[in-house]
Every structure is written in structure tokens, then in C-alpha cells.
Scaffold this motif. Structure first.
Motif, PDB file in Angstrom:
ATOM      1  N   GLY A  34       0.834  -1.196   0.000  1.00  0.00           N
ATOM      2  CA  GLY A  34       0.000   0.000   0.000  1.00  0.00           C
ATOM      3  C   GLY A  34       0.868   1.245   0.000  1.00  0.00           C
ATOM      4  N   ALA A  35       0.264   2.364  -0.312  1.00  0.00           N
ATOM      5  CA  ALA A  35       0.996   3.628  -0.340  1.00  0.00           C
ATOM      6  C   ALA A  35       1.398   4.056   1.074  1.00  0.00           C
ATOM      7  CB  ALA A  35       0.124   4.707  -0.997  1.00  0.00           C
ATOM      8  N   ASN A  36       2.273   5.042   1.153  1.00  0.00           N
ATOM      9  CA  ASN A  36       2.639   5.594   2.456  1.00  0.00           C
ATOM     10  C   ASN A  36       1.381   6.089   3.176  1.00  0.00           C
ATOM     11  OD1 ASN A  36       5.330   5.156   1.939  1.00  0.00           O
ATOM     12  ND2 ASN A  36       5.724   7.237   1.257  1.00  0.00           N
ATOM     13  N   GLY A  37       1.290   5.784   4.484  1.00  0.00           N
ATOM     14  CA  GLY A  37       0.145   6.224   5.260  1.00  0.00           C
ATOM     15  C   GLY A  37      -1.074   5.331   5.140  1.00  0.00           C
ATOM     16  N   ALA A  38      -0.926   4.187   4.469  1.00  0.00           N
ATOM     17  CA  ALA A  38      -2.073   3.284   4.299  1.00  0.00           C
ATOM     18  C   ALA A  38      -2.437   2.554   5.585  1.00  0.00           C
ATOM     19  CB  ALA A  38      -1.784   2.270   3.192  1.00  0.00           C
ATOM     20  N   GLY A  39      -1.492   2.468   6.548  1.00  0.00           N
ATOM     21  CA  GLY A  39      -1.746   1.767   7.803  1.00  0.00           C
ATOM     22  C   GLY A  39      -1.022   0.450   7.918  1.00  0.00           C
ATOM     23  N   LYS A  40      -0.124   0.168   7.004  1.00  0.00           N
ATOM     24  CA  LYS A  40       0.567  -1.127   6.961  1.00  0.00           C
ATOM     25  C   LYS A  40       1.378  -1.395   8.233  1.00  0.00           C
ATOM     26  CE  LYS A  40       2.984  -0.065   3.356  1.00  0.00           C
ATOM     27  NZ  LYS A  40       2.608   1.382   3.297  1.00  0.00           N
ATOM     28  N   SER A  41       2.267  -0.479   8.561  1.00  0.00           N
ATOM     29  CA  SER A  41       3.130  -0.671   9.729  1.00  0.00           C
ATOM     30  C   SER A  41       2.325  -0.650  11.026  1.00  0.00           C
ATOM     31  CB  SER A  41       4.225   0.399   9.772  1.00  0.00           C
ATOM     32  OG  SER A  41       5.121   0.238   8.688  1.00  0.00           O
ATOM     33  N   THR A  42       1.281   0.180  11.063  1.00  0.00           N
ATOM     34  CA  THR A  42       0.423   0.217  12.252  1.00  0.00           C
ATOM     35  C   THR A  42      -0.261  -1.128  12.455  1.00  0.00           C
ATOM     36  OG1 THR A  42       0.030   2.587  11.952  1.00  0.00           O
ATOM     37  CG2 THR A  42      -1.531   1.380  13.339  1.00  0.00           C
ATOM     38  N   LEU A  43      -0.764  -1.724  11.380  1.00  0.00           N
ATOM     39  CA  LEU A  43      -1.402  -3.031  11.497  1.00  0.00           C
ATOM     40  C   LEU A  43      -0.402  -4.075  11.983  1.00  0.00           C
ATOM     41  CD1 LEU A  43      -3.827  -4.890  11.097  1.00  0.00           C
ATOM     42  CD2 LEU A  43      -3.116  -5.175   8.708  1.00  0.00           C
ATOM     43  N   LEU A  44       0.809  -4.065  11.434  1.00  0.00           N
ATOM     44  CA  LEU A  44       1.824  -5.027  11.862  1.00  0.00           C
ATOM     45  C   LEU A  44       2.165  -4.823  13.332  1.00  0.00           C
ATOM     46  CD1 LEU A  44       3.362  -7.223  10.105  1.00  0.00           C
ATOM     47  CD2 LEU A  44       5.377  -5.782  10.456  1.00  0.00           C
ATOM     48  N   SER A  45       2.226  -3.573  13.772  1.00  0.00           N
ATOM     49  CA  SER A  45       2.537  -3.285  15.171  1.00  0.00           C
ATOM     50  C   SER A  45       1.431  -3.746  16.109  1.00  0.00           C
ATOM     51  CB  SER A  45       2.790  -1.787  15.355  1.00  0.00           C
ATOM     52  OG  SER A  45       3.959  -1.380  14.680  1.00  0.00           O
ATOM     53  N   VAL A  46       0.176  -3.638  15.676  1.00  0.00           N
ATOM     54  CA  VAL A  46      -0.936  -4.131  16.493  1.00  0.00           C
ATOM     55  C   VAL A  46      -0.890  -5.651  16.586  1.00  0.00           C
ATOM     56  CG1 VAL A  46      -3.448  -4.390  16.585  1.00  0.00           C
ATOM     57  CG2 VAL A  46      -2.440  -2.149  16.097  1.00  0.00           C
ATOM     58  N   ILE A  47      -0.620  -6.317  15.465  1.00  0.00           N
ATOM     59  CA  ILE A  47      -0.531  -7.785  15.478  1.00  0.00           C
ATOM     60  C   ILE A  47       0.534  -8.238  16.463  1.00  0.00           C
ATOM     61  CG2 ILE A  47       0.042  -9.833  14.113  1.00  0.00           C
ATOM     62  CD1 ILE A  47      -1.045  -8.356  11.649  1.00  0.00           C
ATOM     63  N   SER A  48       1.662  -7.524  16.499  1.00  0.00           N
ATOM     64  CA  SER A  48       2.794  -7.943  17.329  1.00  0.00           C
ATOM     65  C   SER A  48       2.762  -7.384  18.745  1.00  0.00           C
ATOM     66  CB  SER A  48       4.098  -7.520  16.653  1.00  0.00           C
ATOM     67  OG  SER A  48       4.137  -6.112  16.481  1.00  0.00           O
ATOM     68  N   ARG A  49       1.700  -6.657  19.102  1.00  0.00           N
ATOM     69  CA  ARG A  49       1.505  -6.076  20.434  1.00  0.00           C
ATOM     70  C   ARG A  49       2.463  -4.928  20.740  1.00  0.00           C
ATOM     71  NH1 ARG A  49       0.836  -9.920  25.682  1.00  0.00           N
ATOM     72  NH2 ARG A  49       3.050  -9.564  25.966  1.00  0.00           N
ATOM     73  N   LEU A  50       3.071  -4.386  19.710  1.00  0.00           N
ATOM     74  CA  LEU A  50       3.857  -3.175  19.901  1.00  0.00           C
ATOM     75  C   LEU A  50       2.952  -1.962  20.046  1.00  0.00           C
ATOM     76  CD1 LEU A  50       6.715  -3.784  17.299  1.00  0.00           C
ATOM     77  CD2 LEU A  50       6.835  -4.056  19.786  1.00  0.00           C
ATOM     78  N   LEU A  51       1.731  -2.058  19.519  1.00  0.00           N
ATOM     79  CA  LEU A  51       0.706  -1.036  19.684  1.00  0.00           C
ATOM     80  C   LEU A  51      -0.565  -1.681  20.205  1.00  0.00           C
ATOM     81  CD1 LEU A  51       0.872   1.210  16.474  1.00  0.00           C
ATOM     82  CD2 LEU A  51       1.513   1.868  18.800  1.00  0.00           C
ATOM     83  N   THR A  52      -1.291  -0.966  21.050  1.00  0.00           N
ATOM     84  CA  THR A  52      -2.573  -1.445  21.561  1.00  0.00           C
ATOM     85  C   THR A  52      -3.695  -0.846  20.730  1.00  0.00           C
ATOM     86  OG1 THR A  52      -1.680  -1.596  23.799  1.00  0.00           O
ATOM     87  CG2 THR A  52      -4.079  -1.572  23.569  1.00  0.00           C
ATOM     88  N   PRO A  53      -4.571  -1.671  20.167  1.00  0.00           N
ATOM     89  CA  PRO A  53      -5.674  -1.117  19.378  1.00  0.00           C
ATOM     90  C   PRO A  53      -6.687  -0.397  20.257  1.00  0.00           C
ATOM     91  CG  PRO A  53      -5.966  -3.472  19.651  1.00  0.00           C
ATOM     92  CD  PRO A  53      -4.625  -3.142  20.242  1.00  0.00           C
ATOM     93  N   ASP A  54      -7.413   0.518  19.669  1.00  0.00           N
ATOM     94  CA  ASP A  54      -8.477   1.198  20.391  1.00  0.00           C
ATOM     95  C   ASP A  54      -9.728   0.338  20.478  1.00  0.00           C
ATOM     96  OD1 ASP A  54      -7.045   3.680  20.825  1.00  0.00           O
ATOM     97  OD2 ASP A  54      -7.258   4.019  18.684  1.00  0.00           O
ATOM     98  N   ALA A  55      -9.853  -0.605  19.580  1.00  0.00           N
ATOM     99  CA  ALA A  55     -10.964  -1.565  19.594  1.00  0.00           C
ATOM    100  C   ALA A  55     -10.516  -2.800  18.826  1.00  0.00           C
ATOM    101  CB  ALA A  55     -12.220  -0.970  18.962  1.00  0.00           C
ATOM    102  N   GLY A  56     -11.206  -3.926  19.094  1.00  0.00           N
ATOM    103  CA  GLY A  56     -10.884  -5.163  18.411  1.00  0.00           C
ATOM    104  C   GLY A  56      -9.760  -5.919  19.096  1.00  0.00           C
ATOM    105  N   HIS A  57      -9.443  -7.091  18.551  1.00  0.00           N
ATOM    106  CA  HIS A  57      -8.372  -7.900  19.133  1.00  0.00           C
ATOM    107  C   HIS A  57      -7.736  -8.773  18.064  1.00  0.00           C
ATOM    108  CE1 HIS A  57     -11.831 -10.655  19.254  1.00  0.00           C
ATOM    109  NE2 HIS A  57     -10.938 -11.620  19.183  1.00  0.00           N
ATOM    110  N   VAL A  58      -6.565  -9.309  18.419  1.00  0.00           N
ATOM    111  CA  VAL A  58      -5.789 -10.172  17.532  1.00  0.00           C
ATOM    112  C   VAL A  58      -5.472 -11.457  18.274  1.00  0.00           C
ATOM    113  CG1 VAL A  58      -3.627 -10.432  16.238  1.00  0.00           C
ATOM    114  CG2 VAL A  58      -4.749  -8.194  16.353  1.00  0.00           C
TER     115      VAL A  58
END
Length: 252
Positions: A34-58
């Protein structure tokens, strides 16, 4: 299997991930494009627990990422971030040895050292094992970081832009090694990657993101057509089949 259920992430009320629900099958290589800013790295960080989602779970292999102990999670999931900084002066061997920490707690055993040597050999780093990281090129350091992740010996390996700092020759070598890791070591590799041609040639599955949403998913053959790639990147492109692979050969 990695199961992503209704994941939402915002930065200061700005949506970055919009109700992402996705399943990533066990085995092989899945590339997130995806293009820059698409959310790719954020999604990977949520999957790996480097970021906590505001809703939902993995969940990974049935384990809830948010509630599973760090010790247990580190034995099934390893992750390479896009930015890596070590303040102390380390050799390549020392860095790769960090991958054994979930098992050794800093006291390396013979088995740990065997894993280190195997990871170094896998990334062709044995001649550099006694070199300090600040003595290496950016590409050599990137290979060392990937070796550290592989040394952790987890079923799931998450890599954010593993081709950073690599020239064409070493990018090809890196992707070939990751393909080997998936095929020979039976790893499930999920990577964020900008180069759609590398994603096409070496991936089993592609997830395409745009503005915080997953807009396409499928095999390279399903994704790599002009209409789809233009929709993902907002850029006209020609896709051709070269040697059985689908390649973006001309950007207009």
C-alpha cells in the motif's frame, strides 16, 4: 493462523485502522502492500503487540495477543521493527544472540549457540560475526537484525520493511532467504513491503491497504493487474507476465 477481528486504531482522533478484520493463514509469505500512510506498519505493530488497538483484538494460534504472557508470546512470534537502534556497542554475534533471550534469559547454552550459528549462516553473516554493528554498512546491519529475528525460532515472523537499506542485489538475496525460511523452516512470514514486484515474485498472499482499510486480498496472480494496482497506489501502471511472474514494468 493470525486472526484480526475489528481492529481500530486512531492517533489523536485521526483514524489509522478502520475496523480491520483479516485472517492470515499459517505458512508461506504474506506481504502487506500500500501507499505511504495506508496503515501497513500500524497493522503489523498491532498484530505484534507493539501497539494497543483502540478496539478489536488479535489472536495467534488461538492465543489472544493482548492477554498472553510476554514469555509465551515471544516463543511463537518474533518481530522486526522498521527502526532499530542499539545504544551499546555490539558485535553481530551479540545482536543475533538477543534472539535467544526468551529461552536463555541471557545465559546462552550450547543449543542457543547452535541456533545463533545457524541464523548467521542462513543470512551469510558468519564472516562478519565478530564485527561491531557500527562497523557495518546499512545493508549488513539489516541482515543482522533479520538474523536476530530468525534466531528466535518462532512459528510466526513479522518484518516491517526488511529491505530497508538494501541495494537491488541484497534485496533479492534477502527475499530468497525469506522464501527459504518459509519453505524449509516452515515459518509463517508476514512482511510490510513497498516494492510490489518483490511482493509479487516471492509472496504466497498479498494484502493491499489504502487509507486504513484492507481493499484487496489474494494471490499475486489475483492482485497483480493494472486496474487493481492503480486503485491501490493511485498511479497508472502496466503489469506484464515475465517468466511466469507478474511484474510492474512501466509507470506512466
Amino acid at each position: 493462523m493470525i486472526e484480526i477481528n475489528g481492529v481500530v486504531k486512531k492517533y489523536q482522533q485521526t483514524p489509522v485502522l478502520n475496523q480491520i478484520s483479516e485472517r492470515i493463514a499459517e505458512g508461506g509469505i504474506t506481504s502487506i502492500i500500500g501507499a505511504n500512510g495506508a496503515g501497513k506498519s500500524t497493522l503489523l505493530s498491532v498484530i505484534s503487540r507493539l501497539l494497543t488497538p483502540d478496539a478489536g483484538h488479535v489472536s495467534i494460534s488461538g492465543l489472544d495477543v493482548a492477554t498472553t504472557s510476554g514469555d509465551r508470546l515471544a516463543k511463537i512470534l518474533s518481530v522486526l521493527r522498521q527502526e532499530n537502534h542499539f545504544t551499546s556497542r555490539l558485535t553481530v554475534y551479540d545482536l543475533v544472540g538477543f534472539g535467544r533471550y526468551p529461552y536463555s534469559r541471557g545465559r546462552l547454552t550450547g543449543d542457543d549457540r547452535q541456533h545463533i550459528d545457524t541464523a548467521l549462516a542462513f543470512l551469510n553473516l558468519l564472516p562478519l560475526k565478530d564485527r561491531y554493528l557500527d562497523e557495518l554498512s546499512g545493508g549488513q546491519r539489516q541482515r543482522a537484525y533479520v538474523a536476530m529475528v530468525l534466531c528466535q525460532d518462532t512459528q510466526y515472523v513479522l518484518l516491517d520493511e526488511p529491505l530497508n537499506n538494501l541495494d537491488m542485489k541484497h534485496s533479492v538475496a534477502m527475499m530468497k532467504q525469506l522464501r527459504r525460511a518459509a519453505d524449509e523452516l516452515q515459518k509463517t512470514i508476514v512482511l510490510v513491503i513497498h516494492d510490489i514486484n518483490f511482493a509479487s515474485v516471492y509472496s504466497d498472499h498479498i494484502i493491499a491497504m489504502k487509507e486504513g482499510d484492507v481493499i484487496y486480498r489474494g494471490t499475486p496472480q489475483q492482485i497483480m493487474n493494472s486496474e487493481t494496482i492503480e486503485a491501490i497506489f493511485d498511479t497508472p501502471v502496466t503489469i506484464e507476465q515475465v517468466g511466469g511472474q507478474y511484474i510492474a514494468v512501466y509507470y506512466r
